[in-house]
Design a protein around this motif. Sequence first.
Motif, PDB file in Angstrom:
ATOM      1  N   ARG A   1     134.684  -6.133  37.810  1.00  0.00           N
ATOM      2  CA  ARG A   1     133.534  -5.571  37.276  1.00  0.00           C
ATOM      3  C   ARG A   1     132.167  -6.686  37.071  1.00  0.00           C
ATOM      4  NH1 ARG A   1     136.788  -2.432  32.089  1.00  0.00           N
ATOM      5  NH2 ARG A   1     138.089  -1.365  33.556  1.00  0.00           N
ATOM      6  N   PRO A   2     131.133  -5.932  37.070  1.00  0.00           N
ATOM      7  CA  PRO A   2     129.974  -7.057  36.861  1.00  0.00           C
ATOM      8  C   PRO A   2     129.680  -7.397  35.513  1.00  0.00           C
ATOM      9  CG  PRO A   2     129.316  -4.532  36.952  1.00  0.00           C
ATOM     10  CD  PRO A   2     130.647  -4.759  37.307  1.00  0.00           C
ATOM     11  N   TYR A   3     130.251  -6.677  34.323  1.00  0.00           N
ATOM     12  CA  TYR A   3     130.194  -7.195  33.227  1.00  0.00           C
ATOM     13  C   TYR A   3     131.364  -7.059  32.372  1.00  0.00           C
ATOM     14  CZ  TYR A   3     125.399  -6.716  34.547  1.00  0.00           C
ATOM     15  OH  TYR A   3     124.013  -6.581  35.119  1.00  0.00           O
ATOM     16  N   PHE A   4     131.656  -7.782  31.253  1.00  0.00           N
ATOM     17  CA  PHE A   4     132.706  -7.558  30.408  1.00  0.00           C
ATOM     18  C   PHE A   4     132.183  -7.230  29.121  1.00  0.00           C
ATOM     19  CE2 PHE A   4     134.355 -10.695  33.167  1.00  0.00           C
ATOM     20  CZ  PHE A   4     135.479 -10.315  33.608  1.00  0.00           C
ATOM     21  N   ARG A   5     132.346  -5.930  28.363  1.00  0.00           N
ATOM     22  CA  ARG A   5     131.722  -5.333  27.265  1.00  0.00           C
ATOM     23  C   ARG A   5     132.436  -6.121  26.109  1.00  0.00           C
ATOM     24  NH1 ARG A   5     133.960  -1.941  23.864  1.00  0.00           N
ATOM     25  NH2 ARG A   5     135.679  -1.281  25.213  1.00  0.00           N
ATOM     26  N   PRO A   6     131.500  -6.470  25.217  1.00  0.00           N
ATOM     27  CA  PRO A   6     131.825  -7.590  24.101  1.00  0.00           C
ATOM     28  C   PRO A   6     132.781  -6.680  23.382  1.00  0.00           C
ATOM     29  CG  PRO A   6     129.458  -7.350  24.367  1.00  0.00           C
ATOM     30  CD  PRO A   6     130.037  -6.529  25.195  1.00  0.00           C
TER      31      PRO A   6
ATOM     32  N   GLN B   1     144.639 -17.517  25.506  1.00  0.00           N
ATOM     33  CA  GLN B   1     143.706 -18.463  25.258  1.00  0.00           C
ATOM     34  C   GLN B   1     143.004 -18.690  26.673  1.00  0.00           C
ATOM     35  OE1 GLN B   1     144.910 -22.152  23.097  1.00  0.00           O
ATOM     36  NE2 GLN B   1     145.120 -20.868  21.191  1.00  0.00           N
ATOM     37  N   GLU B   2     143.925 -19.093  27.556  1.00  0.00           N
ATOM     38  CA  GLU B   2     143.265 -19.224  29.001  1.00  0.00           C
ATOM     39  C   GLU B   2     142.775 -18.161  29.739  1.00  0.00           C
ATOM     40  OE1 GLU B   2     146.617 -20.414  31.061  1.00  0.00           O
ATOM     41  OE2 GLU B   2     146.823 -22.524  30.258  1.00  0.00           O
ATOM     42  N   LEU B   3     143.108 -16.731  29.460  1.00  0.00           N
ATOM     43  CA  LEU B   3     142.746 -15.646  29.741  1.00  0.00           C
ATOM     44  C   LEU B   3     141.093 -15.733  29.279  1.00  0.00           C
ATOM     45  CD1 LEU B   3     145.618 -13.294  30.294  1.00  0.00           C
ATOM     46  CD2 LEU B   3     144.278 -14.545  32.309  1.00  0.00           C
ATOM     47  N   ALA B   4     141.217 -15.772  27.751  1.00  0.00           N
ATOM     48  CA  ALA B   4     139.917 -15.594  26.914  1.00  0.00           C
ATOM     49  C   ALA B   4     138.841 -16.483  27.600  1.00  0.00           C
ATOM     50  CB  ALA B   4     140.232 -15.704  25.518  1.00  0.00           C
ATOM     51  N   SER B   5     139.463 -17.734  27.797  1.00  0.00           N
ATOM     52  CA  SER B   5     138.389 -18.500  28.396  1.00  0.00           C
ATOM     53  C   SER B   5     137.760 -18.364  29.813  1.00  0.00           C
ATOM     54  CB  SER B   5     139.073 -20.036  28.617  1.00  0.00           C
ATOM     55  OG  SER B   5     139.506 -20.556  27.159  1.00  0.00           O
ATOM     56  N   ALA B   6     138.516 -17.836  30.570  1.00  0.00           N
ATOM     57  CA  ALA B   6     138.078 -17.261  31.881  1.00  0.00           C
ATOM     58  C   ALA B   6     137.126 -16.221  31.822  1.00  0.00           C
ATOM     59  CB  ALA B   6     139.588 -17.077  32.609  1.00  0.00           C
ATOM     60  N   VAL B   7     137.507 -15.235  30.712  1.00  0.00           N
ATOM     61  CA  VAL B   7     136.528 -14.179  30.508  1.00  0.00           C
ATOM     62  C   VAL B   7     135.284 -14.880  30.105  1.00  0.00           C
ATOM     63  CG1 VAL B   7     136.118 -12.302  29.222  1.00  0.00           C
ATOM     64  CG2 VAL B   7     138.373 -12.628  30.337  1.00  0.00           C
ATOM     65  N   ARG B   8     135.288 -15.707  29.142  1.00  0.00           N
ATOM     66  CA  ARG B   8     133.976 -16.235  28.642  1.00  0.00           C
ATOM     67  C   ARG B   8     133.392 -16.944  29.632  1.00  0.00           C
ATOM     68  NH1 ARG B   8     137.333 -17.210  23.953  1.00  0.00           N
ATOM     69  NH2 ARG B   8     137.769 -19.366  24.698  1.00  0.00           N
TER      70      ARG B   8
ATOM     71  N   ARG C   1     129.635 -15.924  31.082  1.00  0.00           N
ATOM     72  CA  ARG C   1     128.363 -16.849  31.064  1.00  0.00           C
ATOM     73  C   ARG C   1     127.908 -16.859  32.732  1.00  0.00           C
ATOM     74  NH1 ARG C   1     131.751 -20.011  27.597  1.00  0.00           N
ATOM     75  NH2 ARG C   1     132.649 -21.447  29.238  1.00  0.00           N
ATOM     76  N   LEU C   2     128.639 -16.893  33.418  1.00  0.00           N
ATOM     77  CA  LEU C   2     128.147 -17.042  34.875  1.00  0.00           C
ATOM     78  C   LEU C   2     127.270 -15.530  35.168  1.00  0.00           C
ATOM     79  CD1 LEU C   2     131.143 -18.394  36.939  1.00  0.00           C
ATOM     80  CD2 LEU C   2     128.998 -19.380  36.397  1.00  0.00           C
ATOM     81  N   VAL C   3     127.978 -14.621  34.545  1.00  0.00           N
ATOM     82  CA  VAL C   3     127.207 -13.223  34.914  1.00  0.00           C
ATOM     83  C   VAL C   3     125.864 -13.154  34.381  1.00  0.00           C
ATOM     84  CG1 VAL C   3     127.304 -10.739  34.620  1.00  0.00           C
ATOM     85  CG2 VAL C   3     129.340 -11.983  35.444  1.00  0.00           C
ATOM     86  N   LEU C   4     126.023 -13.572  32.883  1.00  0.00           N
ATOM     87  CA  LEU C   4     124.625 -13.713  32.336  1.00  0.00           C
ATOM     88  C   LEU C   4     123.625 -14.629  32.736  1.00  0.00           C
ATOM     89  CD1 LEU C   4     125.992 -13.223  28.653  1.00  0.00           C
ATOM     90  CD2 LEU C   4     124.583 -11.607  30.025  1.00  0.00           C
TER      91      LEU C   4
END
Length: 389
Positions: free
Chosen positions: A2-7, A182-189, A193-196
């Motif tokens: 997905r191009p974005y992750f919804r907050p 936590q690792e998955l959350a860090s990967a999502v963040r 950041r890369l997408v933004l």
Amino acid sequence: MRPYFRPVRRRERLRSLGNVTGRNRTADAALAAGGAVLLAATAVPLAASWGGLYWLPGLLAGAAVVGTALLRRRAPFATAVAGLLGGVLAVAAARTGGFPVEPQPALALGLAVLTGGAVRRLDPPRAAVLAGAALLVLAAGPLLSARATSGGATAVAVADVLAWVAGAGGGLWLRLIAVRRQELASAVRREERLVLARELHDVVAHHVTGIVVQAQAARVVARRRPERLEESIRGIEEAGSEALTAMRRIVGLLRDTADAAPASGATERLDELVRRFEAGEARAVRLELPAATTAWAPELTSTVYRIVQESLTNVARHAERAGTVSVRVTESPADVTVAVTDDARAARPVKPGGFGLIGMRERVEALGGQLQAGPREPHGWAVVARLPR
């Protein structure tokens, strides 16, 4: 991808917190019920076989440790230390006072739960020390507290050690799950950041470049054709408004809303993109699109749009002498190909620290495609991306 992750919205966070609280209450209720059952199942036989009040110290010690275990989330270290002291005191009392073998099942249950909580929440050194001390109390306690006439001390020790294994193993398993989350959350963040970063570069660079180009053109128009100056200023104003709109869309991704407008475009907007480029650059663009793109995934249309947008921005920056620009989007059953070429005769400078090609390559590779960019024969520059459907 997905191009974005919804907050995550506030309501969802509260719901998640409520679910965790509910699970904790259920676990505590199960611990209290299990401890009560074990206390009763131990005290009644002891009262029948030993007589008197020999059953009372074990019941009080077990109840105290189980009650301490119910407070483990508030202070994991302090409650684990308190549980260990309770176990040591119970063993010492049984040894000196001639009471039944300790730790009894309820106390072993509470100590095992405290061990699991320490392993799950504390730093590794303290967790290891507390877990080792609990194992020593549960394994050696029955043998140290047994009288010569007492039987079954070995069986009690084995049962207590099994309880410790269950508690420590459960705490370690929950700790590993938390680390994985936590690792998955860090990967999502990181992905967010890369997408933004790519969106900010694509949108801001494109629109600001358009404003700069139109401002430069306005200076020329003011000298040569003053009557068209108002039209040039209007173009600058429109480009600025579009930049603000695009920035609001990107900011919407950072806000806690569920209906933020996407910042990505689609291939049906390529006509508008090319018209703006032609108006600002005063050069022709040949645009070729497939007949229909309704079956494309959103991330595919977004990537196609951004590739064309970034390529045209680079033409405006680095290919001032290009007379003709070609934008060709074709599709096959297997993939979609985007080719943007120009006929500039001057060599295109390569500036270190740029992120345009990096962003395009990341977008393309994220979809499993390939990107090629470089000079072409006999002269000019070409950007070719192949994206799987």
